[in-house]
Design a protein around this motif. Structure first.
Motif, PDB file in Angstrom:
ATOM      1  N   MET A  93      15.360  27.618 -34.044  1.00 41.83           N
ATOM      2  CA  MET A  93      14.566  28.792 -33.733  1.00 41.83           C
ATOM      3  C   MET A  93      15.136  30.001 -34.441  1.00 41.83           C
ATOM      4  SD  MET A  93      13.154  30.161 -30.077  1.00 41.83           S
ATOM      5  CE  MET A  93      14.704  30.802 -29.477  1.00 41.83           C
ATOM      6  N   SER A  94      14.280  30.708 -35.171  1.00 42.32           N
ATOM      7  CA  SER A  94      14.709  31.918 -35.859  1.00 42.32           C
ATOM      8  C   SER A  94      13.559  32.912 -35.852  1.00 42.32           C
ATOM      9  CB  SER A  94      15.124  31.600 -37.302  1.00 42.32           C
ATOM     10  OG  SER A  94      15.596  32.769 -37.930  1.00 42.32           O
ATOM     11  N   ILE A  95      13.564  33.746 -34.842  1.00 42.54           N
ATOM     12  CA  ILE A  95      12.515  34.742 -34.667  1.00 42.54           C
ATOM     13  C   ILE A  95      13.148  36.017 -34.134  1.00 42.54           C
ATOM     14  CG2 ILE A  95      10.658  33.084 -34.233  1.00 42.54           C
ATOM     15  CD1 ILE A  95      11.117  33.454 -31.267  1.00 42.54           C
ATOM     16  N   PRO A  96      12.461  37.152 -34.229  1.00 33.67           N
ATOM     17  CA  PRO A  96      13.007  38.386 -33.642  1.00 33.67           C
ATOM     18  C   PRO A  96      13.253  38.205 -32.153  1.00 33.67           C
ATOM     19  CG  PRO A  96      11.137  38.874 -35.073  1.00 33.67           C
ATOM     20  CD  PRO A  96      11.193  37.381 -34.929  1.00 33.67           C
ATOM     21  N   ALA A  97      14.309  38.832 -31.664  1.00 33.73           N
ATOM     22  CA  ALA A  97      14.677  38.668 -30.252  1.00 33.73           C
ATOM     23  C   ALA A  97      13.550  39.064 -29.319  1.00 33.73           C
ATOM     24  CB  ALA A  97      15.925  39.491 -29.945  1.00 33.73           C
ATOM     25  N   LEU A  98      12.776  40.071 -29.691  1.00 36.28           N
ATOM     26  CA  LEU A  98      11.716  40.540 -28.807  1.00 36.28           C
ATOM     27  C   LEU A  98      10.575  39.538 -28.693  1.00 36.28           C
ATOM     28  CD1 LEU A  98      11.697  44.327 -29.787  1.00 36.28           C
ATOM     29  CD2 LEU A  98      12.806  43.230 -27.826  1.00 36.28           C
ATOM     30  N   ALA A  99      10.579  38.482 -29.514  1.00 31.89           N
ATOM     31  CA  ALA A  99       9.580  37.414 -29.410  1.00 31.89           C
ATOM     32  C   ALA A  99      10.135  36.177 -28.710  1.00 31.89           C
ATOM     33  CB  ALA A  99       9.065  37.037 -30.799  1.00 31.89           C
ATOM     34  N   HIS A 100      11.416  36.193 -28.354  1.00 30.51           N
ATOM     35  CA  HIS A 100      12.030  35.020 -27.738  1.00 30.51           C
ATOM     36  C   HIS A 100      11.281  34.563 -26.491  1.00 30.51           C
ATOM     37  CE1 HIS A 100      16.303  35.514 -29.647  1.00 30.51           C
ATOM     38  NE2 HIS A 100      15.455  34.890 -30.435  1.00 30.51           N
ATOM     39  N   GLU A 101      10.927  35.500 -25.630  1.00 30.77           N
ATOM     40  CA  GLU A 101      10.302  35.125 -24.362  1.00 30.77           C
ATOM     41  C   GLU A 101       9.037  34.314 -24.584  1.00 30.77           C
ATOM     42  OE1 GLU A 101       8.333  37.222 -20.402  1.00 30.77           O
ATOM     43  OE2 GLU A 101       9.906  38.275 -21.509  1.00 30.77           O
ATOM     44  N   SER A 377      13.240  56.598 -24.606  1.00 38.40           N
ATOM     45  CA  SER A 377      14.575  56.211 -24.177  1.00 38.40           C
ATOM     46  C   SER A 377      14.740  54.714 -24.298  1.00 38.40           C
ATOM     47  CB  SER A 377      14.821  56.637 -22.719  1.00 38.40           C
ATOM     48  OG  SER A 377      16.020  56.043 -22.235  1.00 38.40           O
ATOM     49  N   PHE A 378      15.676  54.275 -25.148  1.00 37.79           N
ATOM     50  CA  PHE A 378      15.949  52.849 -25.256  1.00 37.79           C
ATOM     51  C   PHE A 378      16.784  52.332 -24.082  1.00 37.79           C
ATOM     52  CE2 PHE A 378      14.997  53.032 -29.970  1.00 37.79           C
ATOM     53  CZ  PHE A 378      13.899  52.189 -29.876  1.00 37.79           C
ATOM     54  N   PHE A 379      17.237  53.237 -23.207  1.00 39.97           N
ATOM     55  CA  PHE A 379      17.846  52.784 -21.959  1.00 39.97           C
ATOM     56  C   PHE A 379      16.764  52.288 -21.000  1.00 39.97           C
ATOM     57  CE2 PHE A 379      21.137  55.829 -23.374  1.00 39.97           C
ATOM     58  CZ  PHE A 379      22.252  55.009 -23.305  1.00 39.97           C
ATOM     59  N   GLU A 380      15.589  52.895 -21.087  1.00 43.24           N
ATOM     60  CA  GLU A 380      14.508  52.588 -20.152  1.00 43.24           C
ATOM     61  C   GLU A 380      13.400  51.739 -20.775  1.00 43.24           C
ATOM     62  OE1 GLU A 380      13.149  56.380 -18.878  1.00 43.24           O
ATOM     63  OE2 GLU A 380      15.040  56.932 -17.904  1.00 43.24           O
ATOM     64  N   ASN A 381      13.099  51.978 -22.046  1.00 42.58           N
ATOM     65  CA  ASN A 381      11.988  51.278 -22.692  1.00 42.58           C
ATOM     66  C   ASN A 381      12.443  49.977 -23.342  1.00 42.58           C
ATOM     67  OD1 ASN A 381       9.321  53.129 -22.821  1.00 42.58           O
ATOM     68  ND2 ASN A 381      11.175  54.406 -22.813  1.00 42.58           N
ATOM     69  N   THR A 382      13.020  49.110 -22.544  1.00 41.28           N
ATOM     70  CA  THR A 382      13.412  47.772 -22.991  1.00 41.28           C
ATOM     71  C   THR A 382      13.473  46.865 -21.777  1.00 41.28           C
ATOM     72  OG1 THR A 382      15.130  46.422 -24.019  1.00 41.28           O
ATOM     73  CG2 THR A 382      15.881  48.368 -22.824  1.00 41.28           C
ATOM     74  N   LYS A 383      13.059  45.637 -21.947  1.00 33.91           N
ATOM     75  CA  LYS A 383      13.158  44.666 -20.847  1.00 33.91           C
ATOM     76  C   LYS A 383      14.555  44.063 -20.785  1.00 33.91           C
ATOM     77  CE  LYS A 383      11.000  41.167 -23.823  1.00 33.91           C
ATOM     78  NZ  LYS A 383       9.776  40.361 -24.026  1.00 33.91           N
ATOM     79  N   TYR A 384      15.371  44.333 -21.811  1.00 34.33           N
ATOM     80  CA  TYR A 384      16.685  43.699 -21.868  1.00 34.33           C
ATOM     81  C   TYR A 384      17.683  44.400 -20.962  1.00 34.33           C
ATOM     82  CZ  TYR A 384      15.738  40.174 -25.356  1.00 34.33           C
ATOM     83  OH  TYR A 384      15.267  39.051 -25.996  1.00 34.33           O
ATOM     84  N   ASN A 385      18.096  43.668 -19.940  1.00 36.11           N
ATOM     85  CA  ASN A 385      19.221  44.061 -19.098  1.00 36.11           C
ATOM     86  C   ASN A 385      19.828  42.771 -18.558  1.00 36.11           C
ATOM     87  OD1 ASN A 385      17.729  43.268 -16.714  1.00 36.11           O
ATOM     88  ND2 ASN A 385      16.672  45.253 -16.787  1.00 36.11           N
TER      89      ASN A 385
END
Length: 412
Positions: A93-101, A377-385
Motif C-alpha cells: 500500500m502506497s497512498i497519501p495518509a489522508l486516504a488510508h481510512e 488550525s491544523f490542531f483542530e482541522n485534522t482527524k489525526y489524534n
C-alpha cells in the motif's frame, strides 16, 4: 516458531494506490517477473494503462548501482478492491495518509489468512488497519507492518499538466527501517520483504533495519522533519519561483532551492523534540548527528548512499553550491509536504508530547505557521489524534505491550 513463507515467492502481488510510488512499485515487481495487480479508487490514475503499461526509468542513484528499467504491462488494473487482492498474499500500500481510512476499510472485508501487508510510508496505517479489523470483527491471521519511507524517490512525468504513465526513479534506497504490529511477527515480516522485488535494492544493499515498534517507524519517517520546516520557511522561494524569478513552475525543489543553514538548524531542533518524545515513551528511534542535517539532501542521503566506517554520510551536497539532486516540489502550499506532513506527522508528535509530558515548541510552531498559511488550525482541522489511532486511552505500559505483543486494552 517462524512461519513457512515460501508461498510468497509465487503469489500475486497487489499494489494499492496508483500514485508515483504505487506505479513504480508495481512496475518494478512486474519487471522482476511477478504477477502484479494495481488497484486505485481513482479511474483517472489508471487511465490508458492497459495500452501504455508503465515505463520505468530514471537515474536510480544508489551506492551499489542497483537498477531495473523497462516498460511493464501489469496483469490487472482495477477499481475493484476485492478483485485486486483475492489470492494476493503480498499487499503493498502506497497512498497519501489522508486516504488510508478509505482504502483500509475497503480492504478489511477482503483480507485472507496468510496475507502480509507492507505500507510505504506507514504513517500509522498499521495502527489504523488493526483498529478497523477490531471494529469490523475481522480475525484473519495476517502480518501487518510498514516502513519509514518508500524504496525510492520517484515522480510521475507530467507534460503540460498532463500526467503520463512514465515514472522516473531519482534514487533507490539501500536501507529502510521497518516494523510490524505486533512486533512478535517481526521475524516473519522482515523475511517477507525478501519476496518483494521493489525491495531488492534494500535487501541486496545494506538490508532492512528492524525498528522498535510501529511508534518508532512514526519517528523514523523523515518527511515531517525534512519537508515541513523547509517548505514553510522557504515558502517565499517557492511562491516567487515562477512569478518573480521566471522559472518553470514545476522545476522548484525544496531541497535544491529552499534549504539553507538557518532552516537546517530548525530541522535539527525539530528532530531533537522527536527524540525526547521517543525517550519518554521508552522506545528507540533513529540517530542523526547535527552535521547530517546540513546538506542539500538533508538526512535523506544516507538512505541511498550509506555511511562510511565512521558513521558519517558517504555523500554530502554542500549548502553553498547548486544541486539538482533533489526531487521537485512543493509547487504550492496545498502540496502533501504541508497538507499531509503537518496534520498527520506533526500533529501526532504534538499529541504524543502532550501525553508523555514532552514540550514540542518547534513542532508546534510548524503546525501554527502551516495553519496560518491555510487560514485554519491544523490542531483542530485534522482527524489525526491518538484516539483516532486507537491508542489515546492507553498508559505507557499498555501501549508498549500492545505494540510488542498485540495485547489490546479496550477503552473503558
Amino acid at each position: 516458531m517462524a512461519r513457512d513463507l515460501s508461498y510468497l515467492a509465487t503469489c500475486p502481488i497487489a499494489v494499492l494506490g496508483a500514485g508515483a510510488v504505487g506505479k513504480t512499485s508495481a512496475a518494478d515487481c512486474k519487471l522482476a517477473g511477478r504477477e502484479v495487480r494495481l488497484y486505485s479508487r481513482s479511474k483517472k490514475s489508471l487511465a490508458y494503462l492497459d495500452k501504455t503499461g508503465i515505463l520505468l526509468d530514471g537515474i536510480q542513484r544508489n551506492l551499489y548501482g542497483f537498477e531495473r528499467s523497462g516498460r511493464a504491462h501489469l496483469d490487472m488494473y482495477t477499481n475493484n478492491m476485492a478483485e485486486a487482492v483475492k489470492g494476493a498474499k503480498l499487499i503493498l500500500m502506497s497512498i497519501p495518509a489522508l486516504a488510508h481510512e478509505d482504502y483500509l476499510k475497503a480492504l478489511v472485508p477482503c483480507l485472507e489468512d496468510g496475507m502480509v501487508i507492507h505500507t510505504f510510508t506507514d504513517n500509522y496505517a498499521s495502527l489504523l488497519l488493526r483498529k478497523y479489523m477490531r471494529e469490523m470483527g475481522c480475525t484473519k491471521d495476517i502480518i501487518i507492518g510498514g516502513w519509514s519511507s518508500a524504496p525510492y524517490g520517484t515522480r510521475v512525468e507530467k507534460v503540460q499538466g498532463f500526467w503520463t504513465n512514465h515514472v522516473g526513479i531519482k534514487y533507490r534506497a539501500i536501507s529502510l527501517r521497518g516494523a510490524c504490529l505486533p512486533m512478535k511477527d517481526i521475524d516473519d515480516f522482515m523475511e517477507s520483504a525478501k519476496y518483494l522485488p521493489c525491495m531488492d535494492s534494500v535487501t541486496k544493499g545494506d538490508g532492512p533495519t528492524r525498528g522498535d515498534t510501529m511508534m518508532d517507524i512514526g519517528f523514523s519517517n523523515v518527511n515531517p522533519v525534512i519537508h515541513v520546516p523547509a517548505s514553510l520557511l522557504g515558502v517565499s522561494s517557492m511562491e516567487n519561483w515562477s512569478l518573480v524569478y521566471g522559472n518553470e513552475p514545476d522545476s522548484y525543489s525544496m531541497y535544491s532551492h529552499g534549504l539553507c543553514p538557518s532552516i537546517c538548524r530548525v530541522q535539527y531542533q525539530f528532530y531533537q523534540e522527536e527524540c525526547a518524545i521517543a525517550k519518554a515513551m521508552g522506545i528507540e528511534s533513529p540517530f542523526y548527528s547535527y552535521e547530517m542535517f546540513f546538506s542539500r539532501r538533508s538526512i535523506l542521503t544516507q538512505e541511498y548512499m550509506g555511511l562510511d566506517e565512521n558513521g558519517k554520510d558517504n555523500v554530502v551536497f554542500p549548502l553553498d553550491k547548486p544541486c539538482d539532486e533533489g526531487n521537485t516540489g512543493p509547487n504550492s502550499i496545498d502540496h502533501r509536504y504541508i497538507t499531509e506532513d503537518i496534520p498527520v506527522g506533526c500533529k501526532i508528535y504534538h499529541d504524543l508530547g502532550v501525553k508523555f509530558g514532552v514540550p514540542t515548541p518547534i513542532i508546534d510552531s510548524m503546525i501554527i505557521l502551516g495553519g496560518a498559511m491555510h487560514e485554519k488550525s491544523f490542531f483542530e482541522n485534522t482527524k489525526y489524534n491518538l484516539d483516532y489511532l486507537g491508542i489515546g486511552h492507553m498508559d505507557k505500559d499498555q501501549l508498549l505491550d500492545y505494540m510488542r505483543n498485540g495485547n489490546y486494552v479496550e477503552k473503558k
